[in-house]
Design an enzyme around this catalytic site. Structure first.
Site, PDB file in Angstrom:
ATOM      1  N   CYS A 130     -14.137  42.354 -29.555  1.00  0.00           N
ATOM      2  CA  CYS A 130     -13.846  42.329 -31.002  1.00  0.00           C
ATOM      3  C   CYS A 130     -14.798  43.209 -31.798  1.00  0.00           C
ATOM      4  CB  CYS A 130     -13.889  40.900 -31.517  1.00  0.00           C
ATOM      5  SG  CYS A 130     -12.663  39.865 -30.710  1.00  0.00           S
ATOM      6  N   HIS A 162     -13.876  41.380 -39.180  1.00  0.00           N
ATOM      7  CA  HIS A 162     -13.044  41.238 -37.984  1.00  0.00           C
ATOM      8  C   HIS A 162     -12.125  40.031 -38.176  1.00  0.00           C
ATOM      9  CE1 HIS A 162     -11.590  40.668 -34.038  1.00  0.00           C
ATOM     10  NE2 HIS A 162     -12.256  39.545 -33.858  1.00  0.00           N
ATOM     11  N   ASN A 207      -5.349  37.796 -33.960  1.00  0.00           N
ATOM     12  CA  ASN A 207      -6.562  38.535 -33.605  1.00  0.00           C
ATOM     13  C   ASN A 207      -6.174  39.670 -32.658  1.00  0.00           C
ATOM     14  OD1 ASN A 207      -8.981  39.443 -32.574  1.00  0.00           O
ATOM     15  ND2 ASN A 207      -9.822  37.413 -32.155  1.00  0.00           N
TER      16      ASN A 207
END
Ligand code: ACO
Length: 335
Positions: free
Chosen positions: A115, A262, A292
């Site tokens: 990520c 993020h 995500n």
């Protein structure tokens, strides 16, 4: 002579056309729209169809970023590709982009910070440009999660959170020294490496082979996550990273025009904003639509914020990410 300043010259994104809603997931596993929205904010995500893989999405995003930057592919002198879901175990996706763009024999790095991959890539690109090593760098973040997840009830805690997509940026020398990347930071802490990980297939000590029938039968071949540990660590590290890059420039949170966090979980983004005392109007989130998408979330979110007029020339913009490793970092830019 001052080092050149690096700036994002163009952005591009690609998401597959297949939309998978929370209601669609209830047909595959024991879950509910209400549970997913309450815990994560996610309402839908996109999954690839058979025509796409990781680098084909990355390529579409890259072509859009090149057009946005007004840059010919031949001008690119370095490729950085961030992903945890490459098409092949090796070689990486960067060389596949090099081949498809038909450009010269430029270096192609694949980076593995999950990520935090895009934020790490931005800082690498910034360093290369300031050092005078390269002048136009193509940075891509792309993920195909849908082919890695356990879509049964057994895997529901992880699988409802993730989606597929890609984003890209062309980073080059800024023609205006006031605009571009001002400061950045990257960090890691491997003490919780297995907290959020996909450990099989692999070649770790004690394994009989890269993948065995037993690994498949015992369903070890999927990502695992200690969700609450990830949550707590993310909400500690992300605000610290934002403060760090602001302090390097003698700036404060109140100077920020937009934070692009993020997109791991809407509750993480909200908590980060709260801890920074940053008004919700100064944080852009789009996890509701995409889930995500790991290395792709920052360009997907930044590009959308720009399209909505939330990121304008001259704005002070910060991106911050946290992910498996743990790895985390932030980049502060004058847009
Ligand atoms: N649908 C319905 N019920 C579920 C689901 C689901 N998809 N998943 C888990 N549950 C159940 C569990 O079985 C458990 O049931 P029980 O109480 O009967 O045992 C209950 O819901 C609570 O489960 P927890 O795992 O304790 O739920 P929690 O409140 O911790 O929420 C979540 C889980 C959303 C993963 C949360 O921990 C979180 O947001 N963590 C952050 C992790 C994250 O965002 N990761 C993204 C990748 S990392 C990154 O990008 C930084």
């Amino acid at each position: 002579m001052n080092a050149p300043r690096a700036r994002i010259l163009g952005l591009g994104i690609h998401v597959p056309s297949q939309v998978v809603t929370n209601h669609d997931l209830t047909k595959m596993m024991d879950t509910s729209h209400e549970w997913i929205v309450e815990r994560s904010g996610i309402e839908q995500r996109h999954w690839v169809g058979p025509e796409d893989g990781n680098f084909t999405m990355g390529l579409k995003a890259a072509r859009m970023a090149l057009a946005d930057a007004g840059c010919d592919a031949a001008e690119i002198d370095c490729i950085i590709y961030a992903t945890l879901s490459p098409d092949y175990y090796f070689p990486g996706c960067g060389v596949l982009i090099q081949r498809e763009l038909g450009i010269g024999h430029v270096p192609a790095f694949d980076i593995r910070q999950q990520c935090a991959g895009f934020v790490y890539g931005l800082q690498m690109a910034d360093s290369f440009i300031r050092a005078g090593q390269y002048r136009k760098i193509l940075l891509i973040g792309s993920e195909v999660h849908s082919r890695l997840l356990d879509k049964s009830t057994r895997g529901r805690t992880v699988s409802v959170l993730f989606g597929d997509g890609a984003g890209a940026a062309v980073i080059g020398v800024s023609d205006d020294p006031a605009r571009g990347i001002l400061s950045s930071c990257m960090h890691s802490d491997g003490s919780d490496a297995e907290c959020l990980a996909m450990q099989w297939p692999g070649v770790a000590a004690g394994r009989e082979g890269f993948i065995t029938h037993q690994d498949i039968d015992e369903a070890r071949i999927f990502p695992n996550m200690e969700g609450q540990k990830v949550f707590k660590t993310a909400v500690k590290c992300m605000p610290e990273a934002v403060q760090e890059v602001l302090e390097k420039q003698g700036l404060a949170v109140s100077d920020l025009d937009m934070l692009i966090p993020h997109q791991a979980n809407l509750r993480i983004s909200e908590m980060v904003a709260k801890l920074l005392r940053l008004d919700a109007s100064k944080v852009h989130n789009n996890i509701q639509k995409y889930g995500n998408t790991t290395a792709a979330t920052i360009p997907l979110c930044l590009s959308e914020a720009r399209a909505l007029g939330k990121v304008k020339p001259g704005d002070l913009v910060c991106t911050v990410a946290f992910g498996s490793g743990f790895t985390w970092g932030a980049v502060l830019m004058r847009w």
